[in-house]
Design a protein around this motif. Structure first.
Motif, PDB file in Angstrom:
ATOM      1  N   ALA A 233      66.557  32.888 -34.458  1.00 51.45           N
ATOM      2  CA  ALA A 233      66.833  32.473 -35.845  1.00 51.45           C
ATOM      3  C   ALA A 233      68.012  33.241 -36.437  1.00 51.45           C
ATOM      4  CB  ALA A 233      65.591  32.633 -36.714  1.00 51.45           C
ATOM      5  N   PRO A 280      62.519  27.853 -36.210  1.00 48.25           N
ATOM      6  CA  PRO A 280      62.478  27.487 -37.628  1.00 48.25           C
ATOM      7  C   PRO A 280      63.695  26.682 -38.060  1.00 48.25           C
ATOM      8  CG  PRO A 280      63.171  29.756 -37.403  1.00 48.25           C
ATOM      9  CD  PRO A 280      62.786  29.292 -36.022  1.00 48.25           C
ATOM     10  N   ASP A 281      63.524  25.965 -39.158  1.00 47.15           N
ATOM     11  CA  ASP A 281      64.639  25.272 -39.810  1.00 47.15           C
ATOM     12  C   ASP A 281      65.447  26.326 -40.557  1.00 47.15           C
ATOM     13  OD1 ASP A 281      66.377  23.754 -41.289  1.00 47.15           O
ATOM     14  OD2 ASP A 281      64.837  22.618 -42.358  1.00 47.15           O
ATOM     15  N   PRO A 285      64.245  28.825 -43.874  1.00 52.81           N
ATOM     16  CA  PRO A 285      63.533  29.729 -42.968  1.00 52.81           C
ATOM     17  C   PRO A 285      62.247  30.254 -43.585  1.00 52.81           C
ATOM     18  CG  PRO A 285      65.395  30.843 -43.983  1.00 52.81           C
ATOM     19  CD  PRO A 285      65.489  29.401 -44.389  1.00 52.81           C
ATOM     20  N   PRO A 286      61.278  30.623 -42.761  1.00 56.98           N
ATOM     21  CA  PRO A 286      60.030  31.187 -43.291  1.00 56.98           C
ATOM     22  C   PRO A 286      60.289  32.566 -43.892  1.00 56.98           C
ATOM     23  CG  PRO A 286      60.099  31.386 -40.902  1.00 56.98           C
ATOM     24  CD  PRO A 286      61.288  30.557 -41.293  1.00 56.98           C
ATOM     25  N   ALA A 290      61.100  35.738 -39.015  1.00 54.17           N
ATOM     26  CA  ALA A 290      61.236  34.312 -38.705  1.00 54.17           C
ATOM     27  C   ALA A 290      60.349  33.882 -37.551  1.00 54.17           C
ATOM     28  CB  ALA A 290      62.699  33.995 -38.380  1.00 54.17           C
ATOM     29  N   PRO A 293      55.519  32.568 -37.684  1.00 50.31           N
ATOM     30  CA  PRO A 293      54.671  31.393 -37.499  1.00 50.31           C
ATOM     31  C   PRO A 293      54.329  31.074 -36.039  1.00 50.31           C
ATOM     32  CG  PRO A 293      56.400  30.951 -39.098  1.00 50.31           C
ATOM     33  CD  PRO A 293      56.721  32.267 -38.470  1.00 50.31           C
ATOM     34  N   ARG A 294      55.064  31.650 -35.089  1.00 50.69           N
ATOM     35  CA  ARG A 294      54.817  31.376 -33.671  1.00 50.69           C
ATOM     36  C   ARG A 294      54.196  32.576 -32.958  1.00 50.69           C
ATOM     37  NH1 ARG A 294      60.359  29.251 -31.143  1.00 50.69           N
ATOM     38  NH2 ARG A 294      58.943  28.336 -29.614  1.00 50.69           N
TER      39      ARG A 294
END
Length: 333
Positions: A233, A280-281, A285-286, A290, A293-294
């Motif tokens: 990211a 992520p986008d 982004p989260p 980043a 979430p994974r």
């Protein structure tokens, strides 16, 4: 100018932003990267992690609409301050690039020998005959069969492996000090891939090249690199010597990349590991880390802020809130 003991490439807090709708997208976030003469650093990560964007920033190949921040120094030059004329002298002579798809990098309507000769003539002011002689020497050096005849080939008349060798010859035409290789073996079969990697290592020893090698294949990184920088990211989440990162992967993403390799010890019927989720986008982004979430080691603090680098051992560091001095010995995969 750089001395042999100093870094020839220094990028500090490098950022690259692109326009995205009404806002902007940050594709590279605060990357620090250094490279010494004769050294190879592999930028490793999935597609979309910012590897190629970082590489192109080092050559100022992004469109004018892109905003490059931070600092880039190559061979003593402030790259972000170079004028258009200075950039033309810088590209090819100081830094050169091997593009991922040589079929697209070469102009399809000109013979490859003429394209190499034009590059040499532009930078060195020599005659076409002298420039063509340089092209012939390079074709022989990269082991293209029947080199004199192949100089008159158009790009479509060469196989993929031969085009990649011609691309390497073009990149070396003006004897650059730094070579940027953007996944140069991705489209090649395994045998040709090994031949190209061996060729690059041989040429590096001969010319003293510093190489930044972009790849998503950790096996290729192990073969070519002295140091590995793992990107996710837009950030470097782990970096260190090749041996240290492979022996003691300390970021969950690095461990996931290692675990997802196909290897001989995979038991019959066993499924290959895959990192869950998707990258992520970057336009949204989260929060925090980043990779959170994974990540199977996610804790509440991971969403609070971006983790700082933590030293694992000398020259090896990673960005992860779960890392601590007590954990370092238990992080080996």
């Amino acid at each position: 100018m750089s001395s042999p003991s100093s870094s020839i490439v220094e990028a500090r807090n490098l950022t690259v932003d692109f326009a995205a709708g009404r806002g902007s997208l940050r594709a590279v976030c605060g990357v620090d990267l250094s490279l010494k003469p004769g050294e190879t650093v592999a930028l490793l990560g999935e597609s979309g992690s910012g590897k190629s964007v970082t590489l192109r920033a080092l050559m100022r190949l992004h469109p004018n609409s892109a905003k490059i921040g931070g600092a880039i120094t190559v061979d003593g030059q402030d790259v972000l301050a170079l004028s258009p004329a200075q950039l033309r002298a810088y590209r090819g002579r100081i830094v050169s690039m091997i593009f991922q798809d040589p079929g697209l990098a070469f102009d399809p309507v000109y013979r490859i020998g003429d394209q190499i000769a034009e590059t040499v003539m532009r930078h060195e002011g020599c005659s076409h005959a002298q420039a063509r002689k340089r092209g012939l020497e390079l074709f022989e050096r990269v082991r293209i069969p029947s080199p004199e005849r192949r100089l008159d080939n158009y790009p479509h008349e060469m196989s993929g492996g031969m085009r990649q060798r011609a691309m390497i010859a073009l990149a070396l035409a003006c004897r650059p000090k730094v070579l940027l290789a953007d996944e140069p073996t991705t489209a090649l079969d395994a045998t040709v891939q090994i031949q190209v990697l061996l060729l690059l290592r041989e040429l590096q020893r001969e010319f003293g090249l510093a190489i930044v090698f972009v790849t998503h294949d950790i096996g290729v990184a192990v073969e070519i690199a002295d140091r590995i920088a793992v990107m996710y990211a837009g950030r470097i989440v782990e970096s260190g010597s090749c041996a240290s990162v492979i022996r003691n992967p300390s970021h969950p993403y690095t461990r996931g990349l290692l675990a997802s390799r196909a290897h001989a010890t995979l038991a019959k019927g066993e499924r290959l590991y895959a990192i869950p989720g998707s990258p992520p986008d970057l336009a949204a982004p989260p929060p925090g880390c980043a990779f959170g979430p994974r990540c199977d080691r996610f804790i509440d603090g991971c969403a609070a802020d971006v983790p700082e680098n933590i030293a694992i051992e000398a020259g090896h560091e990673a960005r992860c809130f779960r890392l601590s001095a007590l954990e370092h010995g238990s992080n080996a995969a």
